[in-house]
Design a protein around this motif. Structure first.
Motif, short mmCIF file in Angstrom:
data_model
loop_
_atom_site.label_atom_id
_atom_site.label_comp_id
_atom_site.label_asym_id
_atom_site.label_seq_id
_atom_site.Cartn_x
_atom_site.Cartn_y
_atom_site.Cartn_z
N PRO A 1 27.57 -15.46 87.37
CA PRO A 1 26.84 -14.51 88.23
C PRO A 1 27.27 -13.06 88.01
O PRO A 1 26.44 -12.15 88.09
CB PRO A 1 27.16 -14.97 89.65
CG PRO A 1 27.44 -16.43 89.50
CD PRO A 1 28.16 -16.55 88.18
N PHE A 2 28.55 -12.81 87.73
CA PHE A 2 29.01 -11.44 87.47
C PHE A 2 28.19 -10.83 86.33
O PHE A 2 27.72 -9.70 86.42
CB PHE A 2 30.50 -11.45 87.11
CG PHE A 2 31.04 -10.09 86.74
CD1 PHE A 2 31.49 -9.23 87.72
CD2 PHE A 2 31.09 -9.70 85.41
CE1 PHE A 2 31.98 -7.96 87.38
CE2 PHE A 2 31.59 -8.45 85.06
CZ PHE A 2 32.03 -7.58 86.05
N GLN B 1 32.82 -11.43 93.47
CA GLN B 1 32.80 -12.67 94.25
C GLN B 1 33.62 -12.48 95.52
O GLN B 1 34.69 -11.87 95.52
CB GLN B 1 33.36 -13.81 93.42
CG GLN B 1 33.20 -15.17 94.07
CD GLN B 1 33.86 -16.26 93.23
OE1 GLN B 1 34.98 -16.11 92.78
NE2 GLN B 1 33.15 -17.36 93.05
N ALA B 2 33.09 -13.02 96.63
CA ALA B 2 33.78 -12.95 97.92
C ALA B 2 33.72 -14.32 98.58
O ALA B 2 32.80 -15.10 98.36
CB ALA B 2 33.11 -11.93 98.83
N CYS B 3 34.73 -14.60 99.37
CA CYS B 3 34.74 -15.82 100.16
C CYS B 3 33.64 -15.71 101.21
O CYS B 3 33.52 -14.68 101.89
CB CYS B 3 36.10 -16.01 100.82
SG CYS B 3 36.19 -17.53 101.80
N ALA B 4 32.83 -16.75 101.35
CA ALA B 4 31.76 -16.74 102.34
C ALA B 4 32.17 -17.38 103.66
O ALA B 4 31.36 -17.48 104.58
CB ALA B 4 30.52 -17.44 101.76
N ASP B 5 33.43 -17.81 103.77
CA ASP B 5 33.90 -18.36 105.03
C ASP B 5 33.92 -17.23 106.07
O ASP B 5 34.51 -16.17 105.80
CB ASP B 5 35.30 -18.94 104.85
CG ASP B 5 35.79 -19.63 106.11
OD1 ASP B 5 36.24 -18.90 107.03
OD2 ASP B 5 35.72 -20.86 106.17
N PRO B 6 33.31 -17.44 107.23
CA PRO B 6 33.22 -16.36 108.24
C PRO B 6 34.57 -15.80 108.69
O PRO B 6 34.67 -14.64 109.05
CB PRO B 6 32.50 -17.01 109.42
CG PRO B 6 31.86 -18.24 108.89
CD PRO B 6 32.64 -18.66 107.67
N PRO C 1 39.57 -12.42 88.95
CA PRO C 1 38.36 -13.00 88.39
C PRO C 1 37.78 -14.08 89.30
O PRO C 1 38.48 -14.65 90.14
CB PRO C 1 38.84 -13.60 87.06
CG PRO C 1 40.30 -13.82 87.23
CD PRO C 1 40.78 -12.79 88.21
N PRO C 2 36.49 -14.36 89.10
CA PRO C 2 35.82 -15.37 89.92
C PRO C 2 36.44 -16.75 89.72
O PRO C 2 36.90 -17.09 88.63
CB PRO C 2 34.38 -15.37 89.39
CG PRO C 2 34.25 -14.11 88.61
CD PRO C 2 35.60 -13.74 88.12
N SER D 1 31.22 -19.26 98.54
CA SER D 1 31.35 -17.91 98.01
C SER D 1 30.00 -17.21 97.98
O SER D 1 28.95 -17.84 98.08
CB SER D 1 31.96 -17.93 96.60
OG SER D 1 31.07 -18.55 95.69
N GLU D 2 30.08 -15.90 97.86
CA GLU D 2 28.90 -15.05 97.71
C GLU D 2 29.29 -13.89 96.81
O GLU D 2 30.47 -13.71 96.50
CB GLU D 2 28.41 -14.54 99.08
CG GLU D 2 29.43 -13.73 99.84
CD GLU D 2 28.99 -13.39 101.25
OE1 GLU D 2 27.81 -13.50 101.55
OE2 GLU D 2 29.86 -12.99 102.04
N TRP D 3 28.30 -13.11 96.38
CA TRP D 3 28.56 -11.99 95.49
C TRP D 3 28.20 -10.70 96.21
O TRP D 3 27.04 -10.47 96.53
CB TRP D 3 27.77 -12.16 94.19
CG TRP D 3 28.36 -13.26 93.37
CD1 TRP D 3 28.13 -14.60 93.50
CD2 TRP D 3 29.34 -13.11 92.36
NE1 TRP D 3 28.90 -15.30 92.61
CE2 TRP D 3 29.66 -14.40 91.90
CE3 TRP D 3 29.99 -12.02 91.79
CZ2 TRP D 3 30.59 -14.63 90.89
CZ3 TRP D 3 30.92 -12.25 90.78
CH2 TRP D 3 31.20 -13.53 90.34
N LYS D 4 29.19 -9.86 96.45
CA LYS D 4 28.98 -8.61 97.18
C LYS D 4 28.81 -7.45 96.20
O LYS D 4 29.57 -7.31 95.25
CB LYS D 4 30.17 -8.33 98.10
CG LYS D 4 30.32 -9.38 99.17
CD LYS D 4 30.80 -8.78 100.43
CE LYS D 4 30.79 -9.90 101.48
NZ LYS D 4 31.08 -9.41 102.77
N ARG D 5 27.81 -6.65 96.51
CA ARG D 5 27.54 -5.48 95.66
C ARG D 5 28.56 -4.38 95.95
O ARG D 5 28.82 -4.05 97.10
CB ARG D 5 26.13 -4.96 95.91
CG ARG D 5 25.75 -3.89 94.91
CD ARG D 5 24.29 -3.54 95.01
NE ARG D 5 23.96 -2.66 93.90
CZ ARG D 5 22.74 -2.40 93.53
NH1 ARG D 5 21.73 -2.98 94.14
NH2 ARG D 5 22.51 -1.58 92.54
#
Length: 150
Positions: free
Chosen positions: A19-20, A32-37, A45-46, A58-62
């Motif tokens: 995705p990067f 990449q970021a942890c998507a856990d609230p 690196p991812p 996980s999610e990808w933050k701009r």
């Protein structure tokens, strides 16, 4: 004579990092970021699991693409023939503005498609503010860095 960019090193994306590179091809710098609230930590690196909370979400933050030069090197002599043709070139480590623990490696250039030797090594300074730009080499879009204008 072949174009000097033909033999430059390019990444080989894996499943975690794909995705990067997909976002880079769109001209976006995402991390990449942890998507856990309860976590949300950025990581590079991812990788499949968050090193902070062990979540697999996980999610990808701009990112803004702004950063500063954390370190750099000007190789003497260049080790690969394609790089020798563009010496003296640099390799820099950039600390992202909104995520100082995240550091990316790239080259400081005068514009996205400029040669690797387009910035005089005497102009490079630790702490200098930079902005991400993107260029395609051998089918892979790479982030590079330009100095921010004051």
């Amino acid at each position: 004579m072949a174009d000097a960019t033909e033999a430059l090193l390019t990444p080989t994306p894996d499943d975690d990092g794909a995705p990067f590179w997909d976002y880079a091809a769109r001209g976006e710098l995402r991390i990449q970021a942890c998507a856990d609230p309860g976590c949300g930590e950025l990581r590079f690196p991812p990788r499949p699991c968050c090193p902070h909370c062990q979540s697999f979400d996980s999610e990808w933050k701009r990112m803004s693409g702004h950063g500063r030069i954390w370190s750099y090197v000007v190789p003497h002599p260049p080790l690969l023939p394609a790089y020798a043709a563009q010496a003296p070139y640099n390799a820099i480590i950039v600390e992202l503005a909104e995520a100082p623990r995240i550091r990316l490696v790239g080259n400081l250039v005068t514009s996205a498609d400029a040669r690797l030797d387009s910035v005089d090594p005497d102009r490079i300074r630790i702490g200098a503010k930079v902005q991400a730009v993107f260029t395609e080499i051998d089918g892979v879009t790479l982030p590079r860095w330009v100095l921010e204008r004051p």
